[in-house]
Design a protein around this motif. Structure first.
Motif, PDB file in Angstrom:
ATOM      1  N   ALA A  75       0.821  -1.210   0.000  1.00  0.00           N
ATOM      2  CA  ALA A  75       0.000   0.000   0.000  1.00  0.00           C
ATOM      3  C   ALA A  75       0.853   1.259   0.000  1.00  0.00           C
ATOM      4  CB  ALA A  75      -0.921   0.002   1.206  1.00  0.00           C
ATOM      5  N   THR A  76       2.044   1.170  -0.596  1.00  0.00           N
ATOM      6  CA  THR A  76       2.948   2.313  -0.651  1.00  0.00           C
ATOM      7  C   THR A  76       3.268   2.664  -2.093  1.00  0.00           C
ATOM      8  OG1 THR A  76       4.912   0.900  -0.521  1.00  0.00           O
ATOM      9  CG2 THR A  76       3.986   1.697   1.556  1.00  0.00           C
ATOM     10  N   CYS A  77       3.775   3.882  -2.278  1.00  0.00           N
ATOM     11  CA  CYS A  77       4.215   4.352  -3.582  1.00  0.00           C
ATOM     12  C   CYS A  77       5.736   4.273  -3.606  1.00  0.00           C
ATOM     13  CB  CYS A  77       3.735   5.789  -3.801  1.00  0.00           C
ATOM     14  SG  CYS A  77       3.937   6.385  -5.492  1.00  0.00           S
ATOM     15  N   VAL A  78       6.291   3.549  -4.557  1.00  0.00           N
ATOM     16  CA  VAL A  78       7.731   3.311  -4.599  1.00  0.00           C
ATOM     17  C   VAL A  78       8.309   3.814  -5.912  1.00  0.00           C
ATOM     18  CG1 VAL A  78       7.552   1.308  -3.073  1.00  0.00           C
ATOM     19  CG2 VAL A  78       7.450   0.985  -5.556  1.00  0.00           C
ATOM     20  N   ALA A  79       9.608   4.060  -5.904  1.00  0.00           N
ATOM     21  CA  ALA A  79      10.300   4.552  -7.096  1.00  0.00           C
ATOM     22  C   ALA A  79      10.823   3.387  -7.929  1.00  0.00           C
ATOM     23  CB  ALA A  79      11.441   5.466  -6.684  1.00  0.00           C
ATOM     24  N   GLN A  80      10.798   3.564  -9.246  1.00  0.00           N
ATOM     25  CA  GLN A  80      11.275   2.549 -10.174  1.00  0.00           C
ATOM     26  C   GLN A  80      12.144   3.225 -11.234  1.00  0.00           C
ATOM     27  OE1 GLN A  80      10.621  -0.825 -10.180  1.00  0.00           O
ATOM     28  NE2 GLN A  80      11.810  -1.190 -12.037  1.00  0.00           N
ATOM     29  N   THR A  81      13.234   2.580 -11.603  1.00  0.00           N
ATOM     30  CA  THR A  81      14.123   3.090 -12.646  1.00  0.00           C
ATOM     31  C   THR A  81      14.325   2.036 -13.718  1.00  0.00           C
ATOM     32  OG1 THR A  81      15.306   4.531 -11.097  1.00  0.00           O
ATOM     33  CG2 THR A  81      16.423   3.999 -13.150  1.00  0.00           C
ATOM     34  N   ILE A  82      14.227   2.453 -14.965  1.00  0.00           N
ATOM     35  CA  ILE A  82      14.505   1.578 -16.108  1.00  0.00           C
ATOM     36  C   ILE A  82      15.536   2.282 -16.983  1.00  0.00           C
ATOM     37  CG2 ILE A  82      13.571   0.462 -18.177  1.00  0.00           C
ATOM     38  CD1 ILE A  82      10.852   0.340 -16.739  1.00  0.00           C
ATOM     39  N   ASN A  83      16.678   1.635 -17.186  1.00  0.00           N
ATOM     40  CA  ASN A  83      17.737   2.238 -17.986  1.00  0.00           C
ATOM     41  C   ASN A  83      17.385   2.187 -19.472  1.00  0.00           C
ATOM     42  OD1 ASN A  83      20.571   1.698 -19.546  1.00  0.00           O
ATOM     43  ND2 ASN A  83      20.757   3.236 -17.937  1.00  0.00           N
ATOM     44  N   LEU A  84      17.671   3.279 -20.166  1.00  0.00           N
ATOM     45  CA  LEU A  84      17.316   3.399 -21.579  1.00  0.00           C
ATOM     46  C   LEU A  84      18.534   3.497 -22.489  1.00  0.00           C
ATOM     47  CD1 LEU A  84      14.397   5.990 -21.228  1.00  0.00           C
ATOM     48  CD2 LEU A  84      14.202   3.494 -21.402  1.00  0.00           C
TER      49      LEU A  84
END
Length: 200
Positions: A111-120
């Motif tokens: 029930a939390t908002c988390v950060a996500q990173t995708i390398n491009l």
């Protein structure tokens, strides 16, 4: 803060429809909502997010040209379910991205908002489209603070100061993402000889 910012979306600070420039209507699927939302873990006071709910419902960004160098997609998300996780597709070719280049499957964030990173980096020199996909109607997929830039700087990453000019002054008084980064000693902008900075 990011450098070489190529795409940014924070879904606004009040109830409104999402941009048809950033999110072309022809590049949506499954009749997703046309409006932002104030509910869910990724929203807050005067901070709206976007929600997707339903099997194969999606929105796709406008075309984003990725230049040479290192670039990341960063965003915040929430999904509170143990199956049918949301997916992020990087697509190339034609309007809306006719060719699937890669898929990233997200996980249960609770029930939390988390950060996500995708390398491009693999897409340097190409034009891409980024698709955010809901794969179930059992749980809602929330997204916010989407950024494509040349340095890790989107989502909920730490930074010491920022200024989005929404407070109608030129003082660097942003408190930071975590509430512990107030930059009381930063002072105002320092400009070179002959330079000016004006609110418009």
């Amino acid at each position: 803060m990011g450098i070489s910012q190529l795409y940014q979306e924070d879904f606004a600070t009040s109830f409104t429809s999402i941009s048809t420039v950033k999110w072309p209507s022809a590049c949506r699927g499954g009749t997703p909502s046309s409006f932002n939302t104030s509910v869910g873990p990724c929203s807050g006071t005067s901070d709206y997010s976007y929600s997707l709910n339903g099997f194969s419902k999606y929105i796709t960004t406008q075309s984003i040209a990725i230049p040479a160098g290192s670039h990341d997609l960063t965003f915040d998300y929430s999904f509170n379910y143990t199956l049918s996780f949301p997916t992020i597709q990087i697509r190339t070719g034609g309007t809306c991205g006719t060719t699937l280049a890669s898929t990233t499957t997200l996980t249960n964030s609770g029930a939390t908002c988390v950060a996500q990173t995708i390398n491009l980096d693999a897409y340097a020199g190409q034009t891409i489209f980024i698709r955010f996909i809901s794969n179930t109607s059992t749980a809602t997929f929330y997204i916010d603070n989407i950024l494509v830039d040349g340095a890790s700087g989107g989502g909920s990453g730490d930074f010491k100061w920022a200024d989005n000019f929404n407070d109608n002054n030129l003082t660097l008084n942003y408190a930071g993402n975590d509430g512990d980064e107030a930059c009381a000693g930063c002072g105002d902008w320092t400009l070179g000889a002959g330079a000016t900075l004006n609110l418009v």
